[in-house]
Design an enzyme around this catalytic site. Structure first.
Site, mmCIF file in Angstrom:
data_model
loop_
_atom_site.group_PDB
_atom_site.id
_atom_site.type_symbol
_atom_site.label_atom_id
_atom_site.label_comp_id
_atom_site.label_asym_id
_atom_site.label_seq_id
_atom_site.Cartn_x
_atom_site.Cartn_y
_atom_site.Cartn_z
ATOM 1 N N LYS A 219 0.837 -1.205 0.000
ATOM 2 C CA LYS A 219 0.000 0.000 0.000
ATOM 3 C C LYS A 219 0.869 1.252 0.000
ATOM 4 C CE LYS A 219 -3.755 -2.527 2.011
ATOM 5 N NZ LYS A 219 -4.308 -3.157 3.220
ATOM 6 N N GLN B 148 -5.414 -2.112 9.449
ATOM 7 C CA GLN B 148 -5.123 -3.428 8.875
ATOM 8 C C GLN B 148 -5.638 -4.537 9.796
ATOM 9 O OE1 GLN B 148 -3.444 -3.913 5.744
ATOM 10 N NE2 GLN B 148 -4.244 -5.957 6.129
ATOM 11 N N ASP C 186 -12.013 1.611 3.427
ATOM 12 C CA ASP C 186 -12.252 0.166 3.338
ATOM 13 C C ASP C 186 -13.733 -0.123 3.090
ATOM 14 O OD1 ASP C 186 -10.222 -1.669 3.403
ATOM 15 O OD2 ASP C 186 -9.998 -1.650 5.582
#
Ligand code: NAD
Length: 279
Positions: A53, A97, A120
């Protein structure tokens, strides 16, 4: 023999488009899209994802910041960090995460993120928008799948879509996105009876069960589009999907490989959401 959908090439194109858009945004409004990734603990797979990322952000001219916290971090400390990021004008997207250590509630963390920064797409506000057919940030993996279909000029409307897997991060949001695009959608799971009978109806079959190569050729209708979401590491180190690729490719019209199919789209969609948030 199926056409193999090249997720790598498609995601590369999307990231190039995002880079151009980010440049324009900077030139016109002085805004640089910013993504914050929060990593709690030392999970090796998570470390790899986070590095990918960071690299993707750097390549596209996004600002990125990684917050690395020890696995002993108290939930309240993490929530305080998220609040700080919510208020930080340089940060437009926040991603925590997963997995998180057991003592931290994923729900509490997800709900602490400002929904407009929830790139997300897991916050109940974003889930609700998706449910009502007016999505804001869409969950990245399902959004990446729709993008793969669109960019391969595969029609969705009116077609019979069967999804194997009903998780909150893949199966369910994918079902809603396909419904919004006027597919007829069936969602299968571990208690589905006669799975093969259902999958054989599919014009488009989506495998998201996390079971190595469970979709066999006899479960695939001739000419079906087969999208493999699974990522499974075998004991011998090989990475395989949920679809037995070689035999299913004989019957499908289109198929995605693992790796190089759906997986590589997720980061591209994360960045697309971050750019949207920055705008
Ligand atoms: P999960 O374990 O949360 O959900 C799996 C679902 O599949 C469940 O709903 C279960 O009922 C169903 N299922 C399991 N075995 C089945 C069977 N034999 N028959 C029918 N249904 C069955 O998994 P998940 O988080 O949704 O992930 C699914 C797969 O997708 C995993 O391999 C994961 O690694 C992969 N994944 C990939 C990406 C990506 O490409 N970026 C993102 C998320 C997940």
């Amino acid at each position: 023999m199926a056409i193999v959908i090249d997720g790598k090439a498609i995601s590369r194109r999307i990231r190039a488009e995002l880079k151009e858009e980010a440049l324009r945004l900077k030139g016109e409004r002085g805004v640089v899209p910013g993504l914050a990734v929060v990593l709690v603990g030392e999970d090796p797979a998570s470390q790899v994802y986070v590095r990918h990322k960071e690299n993707a952000c750097a390549e596209a001219g996004f600002h990125s910041r990684t917050l690395r916290l020890p696995s002993t971090t108290a939930q309240q400390t993490l929530l305080n960090e998220i609040r700080r990021l919510n208020e930080d004008p340089q940060i437009h997207g926040i991603l925590v995460q997963l997995p998180l250590p057991d003592h931290i509630s994923v729900d509490a963390v997800t709900e602490a993120i400002d929904p407009r920064k929830d790139v997300d797409g897991f916050h109940p506000w974003n889930v609700g928008r998706l449910f009502s057919g007016h999505p804001w940030h869409k969950a990245c993996t399902p959004a990446g799948i729709i993008e793969l279909l669109d960019r391969s000029a595969i029609e969705i409307e009116g077609r019979e879509a069967v999804i194997v897997g009903r998780s909150n991060i893949v199966g369910k949001p994918l079902a809603l996105l396909l419904l919004a695009r006027h597919a007829t959608v069936t969602v299968c799971h571990t208690r589905t009876r006669n799975l093969a009978e259902v999958t054989l109806r599919a014009d488009m079959l989506f495998a998201a069960a996390g079971k190595p190569e469970m979709i066999r050729a006899e479960m695939v209708r001739d000419g079906a589009v087969v999208i493999d979401v699974g990522i499974n590491r075998l004991a011998d180190g090989r990475l395989v999907g949920d679809v037995a690729f070689a035999e299913c490719a004989e019957k499908a019209s289109y198929i995605t490989p693992v790796p190089g199919g759906v997986g590589v789209m997720t980061i591209a969609m994360l960045m697309k959401n971050t750019l949207q948030a920055a705008k």
